[in-house]
Design a protein around this motif. Structure first.
Motif, PDB file in Angstrom:
ATOM      1  N   LYS A 326       0.845  -1.198   0.000  1.00 31.07           N
ATOM      2  CA  LYS A 326       0.000   0.000   0.000  1.00 31.07           C
ATOM      3  C   LYS A 326       0.880   1.248   0.000  1.00 31.07           C
ATOM      4  O   LYS A 326       1.959   1.265   0.586  1.00 31.07           O
ATOM      5  N   SER A 327       0.395   2.291  -0.649  1.00 26.53           N
ATOM      6  CA  SER A 327       1.077   3.588  -0.655  1.00 26.53           C
ATOM      7  C   SER A 327       0.082   4.667  -0.287  1.00 26.53           C
ATOM      8  O   SER A 327      -1.066   4.645  -0.755  1.00 26.53           O
ATOM      9  N   LYS A 328       0.526   5.607   0.542  1.00 27.22           N
ATOM     10  CA  LYS A 328      -0.386   6.635   1.034  1.00 27.22           C
ATOM     11  C   LYS A 328      -0.362   7.861   0.122  1.00 27.22           C
ATOM     12  O   LYS A 328       0.693   8.442  -0.126  1.00 27.22           O
ATOM     13  N   ILE A 329      -1.517   8.243  -0.378  1.00 29.80           N
ATOM     14  CA  ILE A 329      -1.695   9.432  -1.203  1.00 29.80           C
ATOM     15  C   ILE A 329      -2.811  10.279  -0.601  1.00 29.80           C
ATOM     16  O   ILE A 329      -3.938   9.800  -0.435  1.00 29.80           O
ATOM     17  N   SER A 330      -2.492  11.521  -0.245  1.00 34.93           N
ATOM     18  CA  SER A 330      -3.477  12.431   0.362  1.00 34.93           C
ATOM     19  C   SER A 330      -4.127  11.816   1.597  1.00 34.93           C
ATOM     20  O   SER A 330      -5.331  11.961   1.822  1.00 34.93           O
ATOM     21  N   GLY A 331      -3.334  11.069   2.365  1.00 37.97           N
ATOM     22  CA  GLY A 331      -3.858  10.489   3.588  1.00 37.97           C
ATOM     23  C   GLY A 331      -4.646   9.219   3.381  1.00 37.97           C
ATOM     24  O   GLY A 331      -5.160   8.638   4.337  1.00 37.97           O
ATOM     25  N   VAL A 332      -4.749   8.750   2.137  1.00 39.59           N
ATOM     26  CA  VAL A 332      -5.524   7.548   1.825  1.00 39.59           C
ATOM     27  C   VAL A 332      -4.577   6.447   1.346  1.00 39.59           C
ATOM     28  O   VAL A 332      -3.719   6.683   0.493  1.00 39.59           O
ATOM     29  N   SER A 333      -4.729   5.230   1.876  1.00 45.78           N
ATOM     30  CA  SER A 333      -3.906   4.104   1.448  1.00 45.78           C
ATOM     31  C   SER A 333      -4.455   3.528   0.154  1.00 45.78           C
ATOM     32  O   SER A 333      -5.615   3.098   0.102  1.00 45.78           O
ATOM     33  N   LEU A 334      -3.618   3.500  -0.870  1.00 47.28           N
ATOM     34  CA  LEU A 334      -4.002   2.973  -2.173  1.00 47.28           C
ATOM     35  C   LEU A 334      -3.076   1.831  -2.550  1.00 47.28           C
ATOM     36  O   LEU A 334      -1.967   1.703  -2.031  1.00 47.28           O
ATOM     37  N   SER A 335      -3.536   1.012  -3.476  1.00 45.84           N
ATOM     38  CA  SER A 335      -2.698  -0.063  -3.994  1.00 45.84           C
ATOM     39  C   SER A 335      -1.467   0.537  -4.663  1.00 45.84           C
ATOM     40  O   SER A 335      -1.573   1.461  -5.478  1.00 45.84           O
ATOM     41  N   THR A 336      -0.284   0.034  -4.323  1.00 45.40           N
ATOM     42  CA  THR A 336       0.955   0.537  -4.934  1.00 45.40           C
ATOM     43  C   THR A 336       0.914   0.371  -6.442  1.00 45.40           C
ATOM     44  O   THR A 336       1.387   1.230  -7.187  1.00 45.40           O
TER      45      THR A 336
END
Length: 422
Positions: A326-336
């Motif tokens: 997972k990678s965090k974008i704008s405080g949200v964890s998204l699939s890498t």
């Protein structure tokens, strides 16, 4: 060619003919005297080095009697391989060169050096006859002796393409240092090995107070990167070792083109750098990203190398992670994998937009976590640029901007950036 250039609060009329584009070649020689090398003690930006070397190569080619040359801005863009250079950046690089000074003697009243400008003028003007933007330069007659080849012992010579191939000013400084220490012995052999103290090499690289008594940082941030670039992109390869006890660095030139000391030369030597598989993988990934976003072209157009390096590093960090992580974008964890797919589509224009937005934002807002901010901007770069272009095409006013999609509000991104940094 006709125009007026201002330097030292004086106006000078320029009537020098514009240099023929056909005479500008990456294979032209750059000739630098040891006096010139010793005089440039302050760091220049990477494109100032390239502009200086273009002038010197044309001086060598044209054998100008008074040192006056006029070069089309378009020719400089072509030789850098970029579509357009912003005039304000070109002015900045010319100012750096014009502000170079040398000492021509001692002031008897004050007992101090008498500094003079290396150039009588170096700037950007518009040719009144053709309307073309040109670069006009002329060396100061008091500095004339440093602009001519006084033989292999008193100068160094290399092809213009060496400088053009290097993207970091520290790589250029190190290459020049290496070339100035590689010379003929009386018996016809070459000086290939020598030692230099860490502190002296740091000063040769114009690092100021940076990395003082900290070889590890100097090695990681300067030497390793410069070595990789020089060994890959120039006409010599070298190795070095640091002796912690003596704080000396031993340098050995492994390969070089001997014909550089005669009339012709070529930059055909392949790199021979022993690095780990992990380091090689990271270098390949970095090279792929830099090619994808046209790194060198952005540098040539005046964008900050510091933030470009940070963008490349930010993308590398994400792309080096496992796809199922997972990678965090704008405080949200998204699939890498989802984030990587986005990053793989980034273009030069989108990176330029991110950097332009960053410069504007920094003037009004403190960015507490720059990497988080960049991750968000890069992830949304395609939507941002589409919206920005749409606004331009429709000439939308402030009210229309307020009605735009709130998910792309910069202030919200800054707030998310702050939350993400907690």
């Amino acid at each position: 060619m006709k125009g007026i250039i201002k330097s030292n609060d004086q106006e000078t009329e320029i009537t020098t003919p514009i240099t023929d584009s056909n005479k500008i070649s990456i294979f032209n020689y750059v000739n630098k005297s040891n006096l010139m090398l010793a005089s440039i003690r302050e760091p220049l930006s990477v494109n100032s080095y390239k502009l200086l070397d273009l002038y010197l190569s044309m001086l060598e080619e044209s054998k100008s009697e008074n040192g006056a040359l006029v070069i089309r801005k378009k020719d400089f863009e072509n030789i850098l391989g970029v579509e357009r250079i912003r005039t304000e950046y070109l002015n900045k690089w010319c100012d750096e060169l014009f502000n170079l000074k040398i000492a021509v003697g001692i002031n008897p009243d004050k007992g101090s050096e008498l500094p003079v400008h290396m150039f009588s003028y170096f700037g950007v003007i518009v040719d009144e006859d053709s309307g073309q933007t040109v670069i006009a330069a002329k060396y100061n007659q008091d500095a004339k002796n440093m602009f001519f080849d006084n033989g292999a012992i008193n100068s160094i010579k290399y092809q213009l393409k060496v400088t053009l191939n290097l993207k970091r000013e520290l790589s250029i400084r190190l290459y020049i240092y290496l070339r100035s220490n590689l010379f003929f012995y009386k018996n016809g052999d070459f000086r290939r090995k020598w030692e230099i103290s860490f502190d002296k090499l740091r000063k040769e690289m114009c690092c100021g107070k940076a990395y003082k008594d900290n070889f590890k940082d100097f090695n990681d941030k300067v030497l390793k990167k410069a070595q990789a670039e020089i060994n890959q992109k120039t006409d010599l390869t070298f190795e070095y070792k640091y002796n912690r006890a003596t704080q000396n660095i031993s340098i050995e030139i492994k390969q070089f083109d001997k014909t550089i000391f005669v009339e012709e030369s070529g930059c055909s030597i392949k790199p021979e750098i022993e690095i780990s598989e992990e380091e090689a993988k990271n270098l390949r990934l970095q090279a792929k990203i830099e090619t994808q976003i046209d790194f060198e072209s952005l540098i040539a157009e005046g964008y900050s190398e510091k933030y470009l390096d940070l963008i490349v590093k930010t993308i590398c960090e994400i792309e080096s992670k496992a796809p199922n992580s997972k990678s965090k974008i704008s405080g949200v964890s998204l699939s890498t994998k989802e984030v990587v797919d986005k990053f793989d589509c980034l273009t030069k224009e989108q990176i330029a937009y991110v950097l332009d937005t960053l410069e504007v934002t920094k003037k009004t807002t403190r960015i507490s976590n720059i990497r988080s901010y960049l991750r968000t901007m890069l992830y949304n770069a395609d939507e941002f640029t589409v919206l920005n272009e749409s606004c331009k095409n429709e000439s939308c006013n402030i009210e229309e901007e307020k009605r735009s999609d709130k998910s792309y509000d910069i202030s919200k991104i800054q707030m998310l950036d702050y939350i993400d940094s907690i």
